[in-house]
Design an enzyme around this catalytic site. Structure first.
Site, PDB file in Angstrom:
ATOM      1  N   ARG A 187      53.222  65.195  50.838  1.00  0.00           N
ATOM      2  CA  ARG A 187      53.779  65.919  52.002  1.00  0.00           C
ATOM      3  C   ARG A 187      52.931  67.126  52.379  1.00  0.00           C
ATOM      4  NH1 ARG A 187      58.678  63.447  51.398  1.00  0.00           N
ATOM      5  NH2 ARG A 187      60.079  63.569  53.192  1.00  0.00           N
ATOM      6  N   ASP A 208      59.581  64.039  39.295  1.00  0.00           N
ATOM      7  CA  ASP A 208      59.701  65.181  40.208  1.00  0.00           C
ATOM      8  C   ASP A 208      60.102  64.839  41.635  1.00  0.00           C
ATOM      9  OD1 ASP A 208      57.468  63.931  41.164  1.00  0.00           O
ATOM     10  OD2 ASP A 208      56.065  65.544  40.690  1.00  0.00           O
ATOM     11  N   GLU A 233      57.872  68.827  44.926  1.00  0.00           N
ATOM     12  CA  GLU A 233      57.953  68.261  43.577  1.00  0.00           C
ATOM     13  C   GLU A 233      57.963  69.318  42.472  1.00  0.00           C
ATOM     14  OE1 GLU A 233      55.896  67.104  45.946  1.00  0.00           O
ATOM     15  OE2 GLU A 233      56.603  65.077  46.315  1.00  0.00           O
ATOM     16  N   HIS A 282      50.006  54.056  52.199  1.00  0.00           N
ATOM     17  CA  HIS A 282      51.423  54.365  51.960  1.00  0.00           C
ATOM     18  C   HIS A 282      52.221  54.079  53.233  1.00  0.00           C
ATOM     19  CE1 HIS A 282      54.951  56.891  51.146  1.00  0.00           C
ATOM     20  NE2 HIS A 282      54.552  57.020  49.896  1.00  0.00           N
ATOM     21  N   HIS A 284      49.028  60.539  50.233  1.00  0.00           N
ATOM     22  CA  HIS A 284      50.358  60.544  50.860  1.00  0.00           C
ATOM     23  C   HIS A 284      51.128  61.854  50.742  1.00  0.00           C
ATOM     24  CE1 HIS A 284      52.783  60.676  47.176  1.00  0.00           C
ATOM     25  NE2 HIS A 284      51.792  60.021  46.624  1.00  0.00           N
ATOM     26  N   GLU A 318      59.141  62.417  31.560  1.00  0.00           N
ATOM     27  CA  GLU A 318      57.977  63.107  32.148  1.00  0.00           C
ATOM     28  C   GLU A 318      58.355  64.558  32.495  1.00  0.00           C
ATOM     29  OE1 GLU A 318      55.803  62.603  36.072  1.00  0.00           O
ATOM     30  OE2 GLU A 318      54.682  61.153  34.881  1.00  0.00           O
TER      31      GLU A 318
END
Ligand code: UD1
Ligand code: UDP
Length: 377
Positions: free
Chosen positions: A210, A95, A131, A241, A208, A117
């Site tokens: 967004r 994604d 995503e 990250h 991490h 996936e």
């Protein structure tokens, strides 16, 4: 039969590496690997571990890149590569923006796409962002859908994707996990070497996403800081990250606690060993929700939703949301209520048996040879 695999970030690389290795070994397949390098250092760590050398490297990563920058650079970068190689199929994973934009670039060249996936959904356009929509759009471009679970297959059917084009495979992350989890391993990292895993309870943290940047992340980190302050026998290990926005917030809120260790992103092998030796995990990662049930480690997911409800049904994962008080209370419960802990700490395997890559290669060969024999008639 020429198959081009394209990925760009750490999780895609971990989940595609075992598949690329299988494609490379198959005498019927010419395997081409292209990386966008949407991530640079974190991608290179995985390429090194799995000993993969890309045939093409678009090297697009920029500090503080926006989604539009990734989109424009992958779209224009992929065009000449696809035109030159003309693969029979392009494989993308999951994604990320690399995934969706590569699928779009392949579509513009009328090259079929296989989506590994496929079929995970939250049905919330903005969470995970971007995503959820990356995955939906990739699904509508793809010809072949490799769905990890039966639920993922049903999600695709509900979007009028034909059952003939869906293969249930399990998740390739389990293939990757099994390749590294069983090998004996001693930590090289100084911080990890100095931790007393026998007498302390180690909590592994990653964060991490967004949609968590900003206020949510402040809540999450403050709850973690409070837990560290309250429990002397707890050590928190957070491989941070490389996103500078994440690093700033983590350093500001967690950087001064004696039992919180902010370290660099770990290679996959030490990271899997860290998870396996931890008491529990706090994360907003997608992949770790799939790995932890196999390792029998409780996970508190610091998100409002998940596209991986199988892990919740398996009992090892709980949604903790993004509010400070709730995260603190749920972490405290795991540390103080042994019965609550034991209910979550058991191995379960909703994501497969480590043979997802074999199923994908078999399905690819079947579909592509059928397509070729029709074309030859
Ligand atoms: C990306 C994916 C997300 C995936 C995550 C895995 C998109 C829009 N986001 O998010 O779906 O879950 O990767 O980690 O596709 N950086 C480095 N070195 C690295 C990696 C990142 O310095 O090796 C820094 C750069 O400043 C970069 C920033 O991190 O600009 C953000 O990277 P980016 O790929 O845009 O977003 P992620 O949050 O990593
Ligand atoms: N991981 C790793 N080193 C780390 C942190 C995570 O190898 O320091 C692995 C983890 O086991 C999982 C993947 O990276 O397989 C998750 O990547 P990330 O959190 O970047 O992305 P997401 O899963 O959220 O898409």
């Amino acid at each position: 039969m020429k198959i081009m695999t394209v990925f760009g970030t750490r999780p895609e690389a971990i989940k595609m590496a075992p598949l690329v290795k299988k494609l490379n070994e198959d005498p019927d397949i010419e395997s081409v690997l292209c990386v966008t390098a949407q991530h640079r250092q974190m991608l290179d760590q995985v390429l090194e571990l799995f000993e993969l050398t890309p045939d093409y490297d678009l090297n697009i990563m920029k500090p503080n890149q926006t989604i539009s920058m990734i989109t424009a650079n992958v779209l224009t970068g992929m065009e000449p590569v696809l035109q030159k190689e003309q693969p029979d199929m392009v494989l993308v994973h999951g994604d990320t923006s690399t995934t969706f934009v590569t699928a779009l670039a392949a579509f513009y060249q009328q090259i079929p796409v296989g989506h590994v996936e496929a079929g995970l959904r939250t049905y919330d356009k903005y969470s995970p962002f971007p995503e959820e929509i990356n995955r939906v759009l990739t699904g509508h471009i793809a010809e072949l859908h490799f769905a990890p679970t039966e639920r993922n297959r049903r999600n695709l059917l509900a979007e009028n994707i034909s059952d003939d084009h869906i293969v249930i495979t399990g998740n390739t992350v389990i293939d990757a996990l099994l390749q590294v989890a069983d090998k004996p391993y001693e930590f090289e990292d100084e911080t990890l070497r100095s931790l007393d895993f026998e007498h302390k309870r180690v909590i592994t943290v990653t964060c991490h996403r967004r949609e968590n940047l900003g206020e949510n992340m402040e809540h999450i980190f403050t709850a973690i800081r409070d837990i560290a302050a309250e429990f002397d026998d707890v050590e928190i290990v957070y491989p941070v990250h490389m996103n500078p926005k994440v690093r700033d917030t983590a350093g500001r809120i967690l950087g001064h606690s004696h039992n919180v260790h902010l370290i660099e992103p770990l290679q996959y092998q030490p990271f899997v060993n860290l998870m396996a030796r931890s008491y529990f995990i706090i994360t907003d990662s997608g992949g770790m929700q799939e790995e932890a049930p196999s390792l029998g480690k409780p996970v508190l997911v610091v998100r409002r939703e998940t596209e991986r409800p199988e892990a919740i049904e398996a009992g090892t994962v709980k949604l903790a949301g993004v509010e400070r008080d709730t995260i603190y209370a749920m972490a405290k419960e795991l540390l103080t209520d042994k019965a609550a802990y034991d209910t979550m700490a058991h191995a379960a395997n909703p994501y497969g048996d480590g043979k997802a890559c074999d199923r994908i290669v078999a399905a690819l060969k079947e579909q592509l040879s059928a397509a070729k024999s029709i074309a030859a008639r």
